[in-house]
Design a protein around this motif. Structure first.
Motif, PDB file in Angstrom:
ATOM      1  N   LEU A 196       0.839  -1.193   0.000  1.00 13.81           N
ATOM      2  CA  LEU A 196       0.000   0.000   0.000  1.00 13.81           C
ATOM      3  C   LEU A 196       0.880   1.251   0.000  1.00 13.81           C
ATOM      4  O   LEU A 196       1.987   1.238   0.539  1.00 13.81           O
ATOM      5  N   ALA A 230      -5.780   3.937   0.527  1.00 14.41           N
ATOM      6  CA  ALA A 230      -4.757   3.570  -0.450  1.00 14.41           C
ATOM      7  C   ALA A 230      -5.331   2.635  -1.511  1.00 14.41           C
ATOM      8  O   ALA A 230      -6.194   1.793  -1.228  1.00 14.41           O
ATOM      9  N   GLU A 231      -4.838   2.790  -2.728  1.00 15.29           N
ATOM     10  CA  GLU A 231      -5.228   1.893  -3.815  1.00 15.29           C
ATOM     11  C   GLU A 231      -4.604   0.525  -3.594  1.00 15.29           C
ATOM     12  O   GLU A 231      -3.434   0.403  -3.222  1.00 15.29           O
ATOM     13  N   LEU A 232      -5.400  -0.518  -3.845  1.00 13.61           N
ATOM     14  CA  LEU A 232      -4.895  -1.874  -3.649  1.00 13.61           C
ATOM     15  C   LEU A 232      -3.898  -2.259  -4.732  1.00 13.61           C
ATOM     16  O   LEU A 232      -4.023  -1.843  -5.889  1.00 13.61           O
ATOM     17  N   CYS A 246      -0.783  -9.911  -2.744  1.00 16.30           N
ATOM     18  CA  CYS A 246      -2.181  -9.578  -2.448  1.00 16.30           C
ATOM     19  C   CYS A 246      -3.042 -10.713  -2.992  1.00 16.30           C
ATOM     20  O   CYS A 246      -3.052 -10.968  -4.202  1.00 16.30           O
ATOM     21  N   THR A 255     -10.124  -9.955   0.058  1.00 15.42           N
ATOM     22  CA  THR A 255      -8.742  -9.716  -0.345  1.00 15.42           C
ATOM     23  C   THR A 255      -7.876  -9.754   0.907  1.00 15.42           C
ATOM     24  O   THR A 255      -8.231  -9.146   1.925  1.00 15.42           O
ATOM     25  N   ASN A 285      -3.767  -9.748   2.658  1.00 18.79           N
ATOM     26  CA  ASN A 285      -2.327  -9.547   2.579  1.00 18.79           C
ATOM     27  C   ASN A 285      -1.703 -10.890   2.948  1.00 18.79           C
ATOM     28  O   ASN A 285      -1.741 -11.296   4.113  1.00 18.79           O
ATOM     29  N   GLN A 300      -3.237  -6.169  11.852  1.00 19.57           N
ATOM     30  CA  GLN A 300      -3.291  -5.100  10.855  1.00 19.57           C
ATOM     31  C   GLN A 300      -3.058  -3.740  11.515  1.00 19.57           C
ATOM     32  O   GLN A 300      -3.877  -3.284  12.317  1.00 19.57           O
ATOM     33  N   ARG A 359      -4.772   1.671   9.486  1.00 18.13           N
ATOM     34  CA  ARG A 359      -5.969   1.404   8.696  1.00 18.13           C
ATOM     35  C   ARG A 359      -5.707   0.379   7.592  1.00 18.13           C
ATOM     36  O   ARG A 359      -6.373   0.397   6.562  1.00 18.13           O
ATOM     37  N   GLU A 360      -4.809  -0.534   7.818  1.00 15.54           N
ATOM     38  CA  GLU A 360      -4.626  -1.598   6.844  1.00 15.54           C
ATOM     39  C   GLU A 360      -5.910  -2.417   6.690  1.00 15.54           C
ATOM     40  O   GLU A 360      -6.164  -3.005   5.635  1.00 15.54           O
ATOM     41  N   SER A 368      -8.141  -2.060   3.680  1.00 15.02           N
ATOM     42  CA  SER A 368      -7.717  -2.623   2.404  1.00 15.02           C
ATOM     43  C   SER A 368      -7.788  -4.143   2.365  1.00 15.02           C
ATOM     44  O   SER A 368      -8.040  -4.721   1.306  1.00 15.02           O
ATOM     45  N   TYR A 369      -7.558  -4.792   3.502  1.00 12.45           N
ATOM     46  CA  TYR A 369      -7.463  -6.242   3.537  1.00 12.45           C
ATOM     47  C   TYR A 369      -8.358  -6.836   4.621  1.00 12.45           C
ATOM     48  O   TYR A 369      -8.519  -6.247   5.694  1.00 12.45           O
TER      49      TYR A 369
END
Length: 282
Positions: free
Chosen positions: A50, A57-59, A87, A94, A96, A115, A118-119, A122-123
């Protein structure tokens, strides 16, 4: 007695998958030329990590464990055991993830459990820590922040792991960043975690990390191999490269546990909130 030569990687990886595979291929060939049997690449080395941990963030590109990208990685590995971060897409989720492969295919998968910041935007989170058998012995895998939680490595040690491979994209501090990455507080914490988890469980710890900068991240590098006494025996420091060490893993682990065996001498009845399975020495 047989020895295993192992290497932890400090290297940069980004969104260009062909560039990532070219770098991975070169690292595998370098390691193969040095007689390495176990190579640990960083977290998110297929497609990059990320760009920040702020939650928006964009994956990176996502791959299936059974897909062509992981098959390509296995083909590059050949007779070597290779751990790599990517990923993962699985159903509607999705993750990590880290995968362990040889030329024969996938040996094991770990989905990052812990995590930071704010991970979790995304995951999805993984839900277990296990060990698995490989041609170089029984190992466990972790990803980055997992190393900050002693229970994670302890669970893998109790499951028979004598090597833990810790794959990271561990950054230096986002605030009050030290001008010298080696002195940055988060670099120093990572190094302490790596040494402590090896010593806690009297096993071999192989810790990779990304190198350089990506988005808002500046990575701490500091790939290393740590022995069962918590001593760093090979280390890239803050440079790109391979940390290479050789052990008779069974011998060094057995020697470390031959006197004060931390797993044998646990008292899980006195800390039931942590759970755990009683350990029986071999």
């Amino acid at each position: 007695m047989s020895t295993l030569r192992m290497a932890a990687v400090s290297a940069p990886f980004g969104r260009d998958l062909e560039e990532d595979f070219a770098r991975i291929g070169a690292l595998i060939e370098q390691a193969r030329g040095d007689g390495v049997g176990l190579l640990v690449l960083p977290e998110a080395c297929l497609g990059g990590y990320l760009t920040d941990l702020d939650g928006a963030a964009e994956l990176p590109p996502a791959f299936r464990v059974g897909g062509p990208e992981i098959a390509r990685l296995a083909g590059l590995a050949g007779d070597m055991v290779v751990c790599a971060g990517f990923c993962e897409t699985a159903g509607a989720k999705t993750y990590n993830s880290a995968v362990c492969v040889t030329g024969d295919g996938v040996l094991g998968v770990h989905r990052k459990v812990h995590q930071p910041l704010r991970e979790d935007a995304s995951y999805a989170a993984g839900d277990r820590f296990t060990a698995f058998d490989t041609p170089v012995g029984r190992i466990g895998m972790q990803i980055c922040f997992d190393k900050a939680f002693p229970e994670a490595a302890r669970a893998q040690a109790l499951d028979g792991a004598k090597i833990v491979c810790s794959l990271s994209a561990w950054p230096t501090s986002a605030t009050n960043r030290h001008p010298d990455p080696a002195q940055d507080r988060w670099t120093r914490r990572m190094d302490l975690f790596d040494r402590a988890r090896a010593l806690d469980n009297q096993l071999v710890w192989v810790a990779s990390n990304q190198f350089g900068a990506f988005g808002a991240m500046r990575f701490a590098a500091s790939a290393k191999v740590v022995d069962p006494g918590g001593e760093i025996v090979a280390w890239t420091e803050q440079r790109e490269g391979l940390a290479v060490a050789e052990f008779d893993v069974d011998a060094v682990v057995d020697a470390a546990r031959g006197g004060m065996d931390f797993l044998r001498d646990r008292r899980p009845d006195t800390y039931p909130a942590t759970g755990g399975t009683p350990y029986v020495a071999a």
